[in-house]
Design a protein around this motif. Structure first.
Motif, PDB file in Angstrom:
ATOM      1  N   ASP A   1       0.819  -1.213   0.000  1.00 22.08           N
ATOM      2  CA  ASP A   1       0.000   0.000   0.000  1.00 22.08           C
ATOM      3  C   ASP A   1       0.850   1.260   0.000  1.00 22.08           C
ATOM      4  O   ASP A   1       0.390   2.344   0.367  1.00 22.08           O
ATOM      5  CB  ASP A   1      -0.962   0.014   1.185  1.00 22.08           C
ATOM      6  CG  ASP A   1      -0.241  -0.083   2.526  1.00 22.08           C
ATOM      7  OD1 ASP A   1       1.016  -0.160   2.531  1.00 22.08           O
ATOM      8  OD2 ASP A   1      -0.938  -0.080   3.557  1.00 22.08           O
ATOM      9  N   LYS A   2       2.102   1.142  -0.413  1.00 18.20           N
ATOM     10  CA  LYS A   2       2.977   2.311  -0.470  1.00 18.20           C
ATOM     11  C   LYS A   2       2.447   3.294  -1.510  1.00 18.20           C
ATOM     12  O   LYS A   2       2.155   2.914  -2.641  1.00 18.20           O
ATOM     13  CB  LYS A   2       4.394   1.876  -0.834  1.00 18.20           C
ATOM     14  CG  LYS A   2       5.398   3.011  -0.864  1.00 18.20           C
ATOM     15  CD  LYS A   2       6.791   2.489  -1.212  1.00 18.20           C
ATOM     16  CE  LYS A   2       7.809   3.623  -1.270  1.00 18.20           C
ATOM     17  NZ  LYS A   2       9.166   3.135  -1.608  1.00 18.20           N
ATOM     18  N   PRO A   3       2.306   4.572  -1.174  1.00 17.35           N
ATOM     19  CA  PRO A   3       1.771   5.539  -2.135  1.00 17.35           C
ATOM     20  C   PRO A   3       2.691   5.722  -3.331  1.00 17.35           C
ATOM     21  O   PRO A   3       3.915   5.650  -3.220  1.00 17.35           O
ATOM     22  CB  PRO A   3       1.645   6.833  -1.326  1.00 17.35           C
ATOM     23  CG  PRO A   3       2.459   6.638  -0.106  1.00 17.35           C
ATOM     24  CD  PRO A   3       2.596   5.181   0.137  1.00 17.35           C
ATOM     25  N   SER A   4       2.079   5.971  -4.481  1.00 16.12           N
ATOM     26  CA  SER A   4       2.844   6.186  -5.702  1.00 16.12           C
ATOM     27  C   SER A   4       3.384   7.614  -5.742  1.00 16.12           C
ATOM     28  O   SER A   4       2.750   8.543  -5.232  1.00 16.12           O
ATOM     29  CB  SER A   4       1.946   5.961  -6.925  1.00 16.12           C
ATOM     30  OG  SER A   4       2.600   6.348  -8.116  1.00 16.12           O
ATOM     31  N   PRO A   5       4.535   7.821  -6.369  1.00 21.99           N
ATOM     32  CA  PRO A   5       5.040   9.188  -6.532  1.00 21.99           C
ATOM     33  C   PRO A   5       4.306   9.955  -7.630  1.00 21.99           C
ATOM     34  O   PRO A   5       4.527  11.155  -7.800  1.00 21.99           O
ATOM     35  CB  PRO A   5       6.507   8.971  -6.911  1.00 21.99           C
ATOM     36  CG  PRO A   5       6.523   7.637  -7.579  1.00 21.99           C
ATOM     37  CD  PRO A   5       5.501   6.821  -6.863  1.00 21.99           C
ATOM     38  N   LEU A   6       3.429   9.257  -8.359  1.00 21.55           N
ATOM     39  CA  LEU A   6       2.698   9.895  -9.451  1.00 21.55           C
ATOM     40  C   LEU A   6       1.262  10.191  -9.045  1.00 21.55           C
ATOM     41  O   LEU A   6       0.686   9.502  -8.190  1.00 21.55           O
ATOM     42  CB  LEU A   6       2.682   8.984 -10.690  1.00 21.55           C
ATOM     43  CG  LEU A   6       4.034   8.523 -11.225  1.00 21.55           C
ATOM     44  CD1 LEU A   6       3.836   7.617 -12.430  1.00 21.55           C
ATOM     45  CD2 LEU A   6       4.914   9.715 -11.580  1.00 21.55           C
ATOM     46  N   LYS A   7       0.684  11.214  -9.669  1.00 23.32           N
ATOM     47  CA  LYS A   7      -0.713  11.549  -9.435  1.00 23.32           C
ATOM     48  C   LYS A   7      -1.405  11.737 -10.785  1.00 23.32           C
ATOM     49  O   LYS A   7      -1.189  12.719 -11.481  1.00 23.32           O
ATOM     50  CB  LYS A   7      -0.837  12.836  -8.607  1.00 23.32           C
ATOM     51  CG  LYS A   7      -2.287  13.197  -8.282  1.00 23.32           C
ATOM     52  CD  LYS A   7      -2.378  14.449  -7.426  1.00 23.32           C
ATOM     53  CE  LYS A   7      -3.832  14.798  -7.115  1.00 23.32           C
ATOM     54  NZ  LYS A   7      -3.935  16.021  -6.299  1.00 23.32           N
ATOM     55  N   ALA A   8      -2.215  10.744 -11.152  1.00 23.92           N
ATOM     56  CA  ALA A   8      -2.942  10.750 -12.425  1.00 23.92           C
ATOM     57  C   ALA A   8      -2.026  11.022 -13.612  1.00 23.92           C
ATOM     58  O   ALA A   8      -2.216  11.995 -14.344  1.00 23.92           O
ATOM     59  CB  ALA A   8      -4.090  11.744 -12.386  1.00 23.92           C
ATOM     60  N   PRO A   9      -1.017  10.168 -13.823  1.00 26.22           N
ATOM     61  CA  PRO A   9      -0.179  10.327 -15.019  1.00 26.22           C
ATOM     62  C   PRO A   9      -0.998  10.056 -16.272  1.00 26.22           C
ATOM     63  O   PRO A   9      -1.889   9.202 -16.266  1.00 26.22           O
ATOM     64  CB  PRO A   9       0.903   9.267 -14.823  1.00 26.22           C
ATOM     65  CG  PRO A   9       0.235   8.199 -13.995  1.00 26.22           C
ATOM     66  CD  PRO A   9      -0.679   8.950 -13.065  1.00 26.22           C
ATOM     67  N   PHE A  10      -0.687  10.779 -17.347  1.00 21.87           N
ATOM     68  CA  PHE A  10      -1.452  10.605 -18.587  1.00 21.87           C
ATOM     69  C   PHE A  10      -0.581  10.171 -19.763  1.00 21.87           C
ATOM     70  O   PHE A  10      -0.981   9.322 -20.541  1.00 21.87           O
ATOM     71  CB  PHE A  10      -2.182  11.909 -18.946  1.00 21.87           C
ATOM     72  CG  PHE A  10      -3.641  11.887 -18.598  1.00 21.87           C
ATOM     73  CD1 PHE A  10      -4.053  11.586 -17.315  1.00 21.87           C
ATOM     74  CD2 PHE A  10      -4.601  12.174 -19.550  1.00 21.87           C
ATOM     75  CE1 PHE A  10      -5.393  11.557 -16.981  1.00 21.87           C
ATOM     76  CE2 PHE A  10      -5.958  12.145 -19.229  1.00 21.87           C
ATOM     77  CZ  PHE A  10      -6.360  11.837 -17.934  1.00 21.87           C
ATOM     78  N   GLY A  11       0.583  10.798 -19.940  1.00 21.96           N
ATOM     79  CA  GLY A  11       1.382  10.506 -21.126  1.00 21.96           C
ATOM     80  C   GLY A  11       2.835  10.271 -20.803  1.00 21.96           C
ATOM     81  O   GLY A  11       3.369  10.832 -19.833  1.00 21.96           O
ATOM     82  N   ILE A  12       3.494   9.420 -21.631  1.00 21.72           N
ATOM     83  CA  ILE A  12       4.930   9.196 -21.487  1.00 21.72           C
ATOM     84  C   ILE A  12       5.579   9.115 -22.864  1.00 21.72           C
ATOM     85  O   ILE A  12       4.929   8.809 -23.861  1.00 21.72           O
ATOM     86  CB  ILE A  12       5.255   7.893 -20.708  1.00 21.72           C
ATOM     87  CG1 ILE A  12       4.732   6.671 -21.466  1.00 21.72           C
ATOM     88  CG2 ILE A  12       4.703   7.955 -19.304  1.00 21.72           C
ATOM     89  CD1 ILE A  12       5.199   5.356 -20.885  1.00 21.72           C
ATOM     90  N   ASP A  13       6.868   9.405 -22.914  1.00 23.76           N
ATOM     91  CA  ASP A  13       7.675   9.162 -24.102  1.00 23.76           C
ATOM     92  C   ASP A  13       9.135   9.086 -23.669  1.00 23.76           C
ATOM     93  O   ASP A  13       9.470   9.403 -22.516  1.00 23.76           O
ATOM     94  CB  ASP A  13       7.465  10.243 -25.162  1.00 23.76           C
ATOM     95  CG  ASP A  13       7.842   9.766 -26.568  1.00 23.76           C
ATOM     96  OD1 ASP A  13       8.176   8.578 -26.734  1.00 23.76           O
ATOM     97  OD2 ASP A  13       7.812  10.591 -27.497  1.00 23.76           O
ATOM     98  N   PHE A  14      10.008   8.686 -24.597  1.00 20.08           N
ATOM     99  CA  PHE A  14      11.406   8.432 -24.271  1.00 20.08           C
ATOM    100  C   PHE A  14      12.331   9.240 -25.171  1.00 20.08           C
ATOM    101  O   PHE A  14      12.028   9.480 -26.346  1.00 20.08           O
ATOM    102  CB  PHE A  14      11.736   6.951 -24.466  1.00 20.08           C
ATOM    103  CG  PHE A  14      11.046   6.041 -23.494  1.00 20.08           C
ATOM    104  CD1 PHE A  14      11.720   5.552 -22.385  1.00 20.08           C
ATOM    105  CD2 PHE A  14       9.727   5.663 -23.690  1.00 20.08           C
ATOM    106  CE1 PHE A  14      11.094   4.704 -21.485  1.00 20.08           C
ATOM    107  CE2 PHE A  14       9.089   4.814 -22.801  1.00 20.08           C
ATOM    108  CZ  PHE A  14       9.777   4.336 -21.694  1.00 20.08           C
ATOM    109  N   ASP A  15      13.499   9.605 -24.616  1.00 24.31           N
ATOM    110  CA  ASP A  15      14.521  10.205 -25.461  1.00 24.31           C
ATOM    111  C   ASP A  15      15.488   9.107 -25.919  1.00 24.31           C
ATOM    112  O   ASP A  15      15.323   7.919 -25.590  1.00 24.31           O
ATOM    113  CB  ASP A  15      15.235  11.360 -24.747  1.00 24.31           C
ATOM    114  CG  ASP A  15      16.078  10.921 -23.552  1.00 24.31           C
ATOM    115  OD1 ASP A  15      16.417   9.731 -23.438  1.00 24.31           O
ATOM    116  OD2 ASP A  15      16.412  11.797 -22.731  1.00 24.31           O
TER     117      ASP A  15
END
Length: 344
Positions: free
Chosen positions: A41-55
């Motif tokens: 139940d450790k909280p996530s460091p993210l809050k409602a992530p929507f998009g990702i991409d990579f370099d």
């Protein structure tokens, strides 16, 4: 007897779904109870992530809708917040990205050179973080909602809710989902000119074979080109996947227009409020089927729609992002504040 047969059939289909579920790795966030032995139940460091991409170095860029922040995750797993303070505002242009604020980011696209383009949705623009300096600026759109500028510089054009942005396969252009204008637009990086690729601004279902620029769109939420010159458009309210062929004509290729979760022949299968999509290395289209909590795959050769993830042990909540990187699919499981990776 019929009831027992149906029950047995349901159990068989459920067992097959579990058996067919691919191997999944947790990239950011936590496992849920029943999914993995390391559930907690450790909280996530993210809050409602929507998009990702990579370099090009394997660094993942993450944008949040709910948290209003931009994160950067290095290839060795180090996660840091680099922009956004959680407020819904429009600040920081011309300065370091750490001082910038946003309003409803939905998507991000990163070039091989490291330019980070952000769909700052409710600021009605696309912003760019320069790779060397980290300076942020508005590059497409004026920040004011409207529709203007086709055939001219994208920097002076008007958009209305920039929902999704996706790079061309050769990185020569940026496709922009201009939601409230019901248009898909394309910005040429060499000339800086923006033009409409699909949509006439009216709401409706396009006729198969009609010119895309003369056709209505019901609710375009995402756009993604493949390597063959096709540009796919995902319609959330239309519960459908459409494609603009290289000749500029539009077709519906998946979904009936009614919400549902059935797999099968693509034009008989159903989607439920799909939100995002991407093309894989063989030009299949992966879809974040938000309303169903599923990841689906459209195969343009077999013309089928199948489920990739979400019917087995791994449960998704409002998946909003999919990204194909190094022959693996990354899934942004928004409702669970996490990012997963399908390994096979």
């Amino acid at each position: 007897m019929l009831t027992r047969t149906l029950a047995l059939l349901f159990c068989l289909l459920t067992a097959l779904a579990f058996a067919a579920e691919p191997k999944v790795s947790l990239i950011v966030g936590r496992w849920l109870p029943g999914e993995h032995e390391n559930a907690n139940d450790k909280p996530s460091p993210l809050k409602a992530p929507f998009g990702i991409d990579f370099d090009a170095n394997g660094t993942m860029w993450i944008v949040e809708l709910g948290g209003g922040r931009v994160h950067r995750r290095t290839a060795d797993g180090q996660l840091a917040t680099v922009a956004g303070d959680g407020s819904k505002s429009y600040k920081g242009d011309g300065g370091p990205m750490g001082k910038a604020t946003f309003n409803g980011m939905h998507n991000v696209a990163v070039t091989p050179a490291g330019d980070v383009y952000i769909a700052d949705t409710w600021n009605h623009c696309v912003r760019r973080i320069a790779p060397a300096s980290g300076v942020i600026s508005t590059v497409f759109g004026t920040g004011q909602s409207g529709f203007a500028g086709d055939g001219g510089p994208a920097a002076r054009a008007q958009f209305f809710d920039v929902m999704c942005i996706t790079l061309a396969p050769d990185n020569s252009a940026l496709y922009v989902d201009d939601l409230r204008n019901r248009r898909i637009r394309r910005v040429d990086f060499k000339t800086g000119i923006v033009r409409t690729l699909a949509g006439n601004g009216k709401a409706g279902v396009p006729t198969d074979g009609a010119l895309a620029t003369e056709s209505p769109l019901s609710d375009p939420r995402a756009v993604a080109p493949d390597a063959l010159g096709n540009v796919y458009v995902l319609e959330r309210g239309g519960h459908a996947l459409r494609v603009v062929r290289p000749d500029g004509r539009i077709y519906t290729v998946a979904g009936t227009g009614k919400a549902g979760a059935e797999d099968g022949p693509a034009l008989q299968a159903r989607l439920n409020s799909p939100k995002h999509l991407c093309a894989d290395a063989t030009n299949n289209i992966l879809i974040a089927d938000e309303g169903n909590g599923l990841i689906r795959k459209y195969d343009p050769r077999a013309k089928t729609l199948t489920t990739v993830l979400g019917r087995g042990l791994i449960k998704l909540s409002q998946p909003h992002g999919v990204c194909w990187e190094q022959n693996r699919l990354y899934v942004v499981d928004t409702g669970h504040d996490r990012i997963l990776r399908i390994e096979e």
